[in-house]
Design a protein around this motif. Structure first.
Motif, mmCIF file in Angstrom:
data_model
loop_
_atom_site.group_PDB
_atom_site.id
_atom_site.type_symbol
_atom_site.label_atom_id
_atom_site.label_comp_id
_atom_site.label_asym_id
_atom_site.label_seq_id
_atom_site.Cartn_x
_atom_site.Cartn_y
_atom_site.Cartn_z
ATOM 1 N N ASP A 22 4.154 -8.321 -4.435
ATOM 2 C CA ASP A 22 3.680 -8.799 -5.736
ATOM 3 C C ASP A 22 2.940 -7.679 -6.461
ATOM 4 O OD1 ASP A 22 4.296 -11.701 -5.510
ATOM 5 O OD2 ASP A 22 2.936 -11.574 -3.804
ATOM 6 N N PHE A 23 2.237 -6.850 -5.699
ATOM 7 C CA PHE A 23 1.426 -5.768 -6.273
ATOM 8 C C PHE A 23 1.671 -4.485 -5.493
ATOM 9 C CE2 PHE A 23 -0.968 -9.626 -7.088
ATOM 10 C CZ PHE A 23 -1.433 -9.466 -8.386
ATOM 11 N N ARG A 24 1.599 -3.358 -6.198
ATOM 12 C CA ARG A 24 1.657 -2.054 -5.526
ATOM 13 C C ARG A 24 0.356 -1.317 -5.806
ATOM 14 N NH1 ARG A 24 3.962 3.502 -6.571
ATOM 15 N NH2 ARG A 24 4.258 2.925 -8.747
ATOM 16 N N LEU A 25 -0.289 -0.833 -4.752
ATOM 17 C CA LEU A 25 -1.532 -0.080 -4.920
ATOM 18 C C LEU A 25 -1.402 1.257 -4.214
ATOM 19 C CD1 LEU A 25 -2.587 -3.296 -4.001
ATOM 20 C CD2 LEU A 25 -4.464 -2.322 -5.268
ATOM 21 N N ARG A 26 -1.853 2.335 -4.861
ATOM 22 C CA ARG A 26 -1.806 3.649 -4.233
ATOM 23 C C ARG A 26 -3.010 3.824 -3.321
ATOM 24 N NH1 ARG A 26 1.640 7.732 -6.655
ATOM 25 N NH2 ARG A 26 0.477 9.147 -5.308
ATOM 26 N N THR A 27 -2.761 4.180 -2.083
ATOM 27 C CA THR A 27 -3.867 4.355 -1.145
ATOM 28 C C THR A 27 -4.174 5.831 -0.901
ATOM 29 O OG1 THR A 27 -2.370 4.216 0.731
ATOM 30 C CG2 THR A 27 -3.461 2.194 0.069
ATOM 31 N N ASP A 28 -3.482 6.709 -1.631
ATOM 32 C CA ASP A 28 -3.849 8.122 -1.514
ATOM 33 C C ASP A 28 -4.707 8.551 -2.709
ATOM 34 O OD1 ASP A 28 -1.687 7.738 -3.191
ATOM 35 O OD2 ASP A 28 -0.524 9.419 -2.422
ATOM 36 N N LEU A 29 -4.825 7.675 -3.682
ATOM 37 C CA LEU A 29 -5.618 7.998 -4.865
ATOM 38 C C LEU A 29 -6.957 7.271 -4.855
ATOM 39 C CD1 LEU A 29 -2.750 7.795 -7.530
ATOM 40 C CD2 LEU A 29 -3.577 9.812 -6.299
ATOM 41 N N ALA A 30 -7.137 6.383 -3.911
ATOM 42 C CA ALA A 30 -8.378 5.609 -3.817
ATOM 43 C C ALA A 30 -8.711 5.413 -2.339
ATOM 44 C CB ALA A 30 -8.195 4.256 -4.497
ATOM 45 N N LEU A 74 0.867 -1.168 0.000
ATOM 46 C CA LEU A 74 0.000 0.000 0.000
ATOM 47 C C LEU A 74 0.910 1.225 0.000
ATOM 48 C CD1 LEU A 74 -2.903 -1.018 2.399
ATOM 49 C CD2 LEU A 74 -2.414 -1.720 0.054
ATOM 50 N N ASP A 75 0.926 1.886 -1.127
ATOM 51 C CA ASP A 75 1.868 2.983 -1.324
ATOM 52 C C ASP A 75 1.125 4.315 -1.340
ATOM 53 O OD1 ASP A 75 4.295 4.223 -1.816
ATOM 54 O OD2 ASP A 75 4.239 3.847 -3.984
ATOM 55 N N LEU A 76 1.832 5.353 -0.996
ATOM 56 C CA LEU A 76 1.225 6.690 -1.011
ATOM 57 C C LEU A 76 2.336 7.719 -1.106
ATOM 58 C CD1 LEU A 76 -0.098 7.393 2.645
ATOM 59 C CD2 LEU A 76 1.881 6.018 2.063
ATOM 60 N N ALA A 77 1.962 8.926 -1.502
ATOM 61 C CA ALA A 77 2.958 9.996 -1.621
ATOM 62 C C ALA A 77 3.432 10.409 -0.226
ATOM 63 C CB ALA A 77 2.331 11.192 -2.328
ATOM 64 N N TRP A 78 4.683 10.835 -0.164
ATOM 65 C CA TRP A 78 5.245 11.221 1.118
ATOM 66 C C TRP A 78 4.389 12.263 1.830
ATOM 67 C CZ3 TRP A 78 7.317 11.070 5.538
ATOM 68 C CH2 TRP A 78 7.671 12.243 6.209
ATOM 69 N N HIS A 79 3.927 13.276 1.112
ATOM 70 C CA HIS A 79 3.180 14.345 1.782
ATOM 71 C C HIS A 79 1.874 13.833 2.393
ATOM 72 C CE1 HIS A 79 5.963 16.942 -0.491
ATOM 73 N NE2 HIS A 79 5.920 17.597 0.634
ATOM 74 N N THR A 80 1.251 12.899 1.721
ATOM 75 C CA THR A 80 0.018 12.323 2.274
ATOM 76 C C THR A 80 0.340 11.518 3.526
ATOM 77 O OG1 THR A 80 -0.716 12.113 -0.006
ATOM 78 C CG2 THR A 80 -2.060 11.037 1.667
ATOM 79 N N ALA A 81 1.411 10.746 3.450
ATOM 80 C CA ALA A 81 1.818 9.967 4.622
ATOM 81 C C ALA A 81 2.050 10.913 5.797
ATOM 82 C CB ALA A 81 3.083 9.165 4.315
#
Ligand code: S3P
Length: 175
Positions: A144-152, A99-106
């Motif tokens: 295995d997978f990368r998903l953005r959690t700041d866009l959804a 679960l990936d997100l941009a630094w600023h959102t984190a």
């Protein structure tokens, strides 16, 4: 086969994990909660009494204590990749979702959570960002997978994981 959620603090592993468990009907475990339960004290108290090394050892042991054959949605702590000698060994236990997100959102999400997250206590934004950047290759190697959690939203991310796991679209299962 487990569905394993990895990613930095604030990436939504616990929230997405519990949605995913509800959708799939599979049991949910938050590794931090298991560590705290087995230690008989909360995560910040473990850090205070046993240091980060003590916490990492407990984290590894908690992971190893979980039965591999049973289906599980597992939300991990953000530093699990640091605790494991071989982050790729997570893949032997199931599908690994970063679960990936941009630094600023984190950074925004982490505001006010210092009491629950000992690595943030007394750390400057630059130090936390350094950790965020340093961990990215470990997450990438383990996943295995990368998903953005700041866009959804959490619900949408959980649905994407359902699809990626071959469990349909996750529609209609959630109250
Ligand atoms: C940590 C993340 C925390 C918890 C501990 C250490 C880390 O979990 O395991 O405070 O090293 O990034 P969350 O990612 O759920 O906040």
């Amino acid at each position: 086969m487990w569905m394993i959620l990895i990613g930095f603090m604030g990436s939504g592993k616990s929230t997405v994990g519990s949605r995913l468990a509800a959708m799939s009907g599979i049991g949910f475990m938050d590794l931090d909660d298991l560590v705290a339960e087995e230690a008989g004290r909360a995560v910040p108290e473990i850090f205070a009494a046993e240091g980060e090394a003590g916490f990492r050892r407990r984290e590894r042991e908690a992971l190893e204590s979980l039965p591999v054959g049973e289906p599980l949605v597992l939300a991990t702590g953000g530093g699990l990749v640091d605790a494991l000698d071989e982050p790729v060994s997570l893949r032997e236990r199931g599908r690994v979702f970063w679960l990936d997100l941009a630094w600023h959102t984190a950074w925004l999400r982490l505001q006010g959570t210092e009491d629950a997250r000992p690595l943030l206590a007394g750390a400057s934004p630059a130090q936390v960002q350094e950790l965020f950047l340093r961990r990215r290759p470990g997450y990438a190697a383990a996943a295995d997978f990368r998903l953005r959690t700041d866009l959804a939203g959490a619900e949408q991310v959980a649905r994407m994981i359902m699809v990626a796991s071959g469990r349909g679209h996750g529609e209609g299962d959630v109250g």
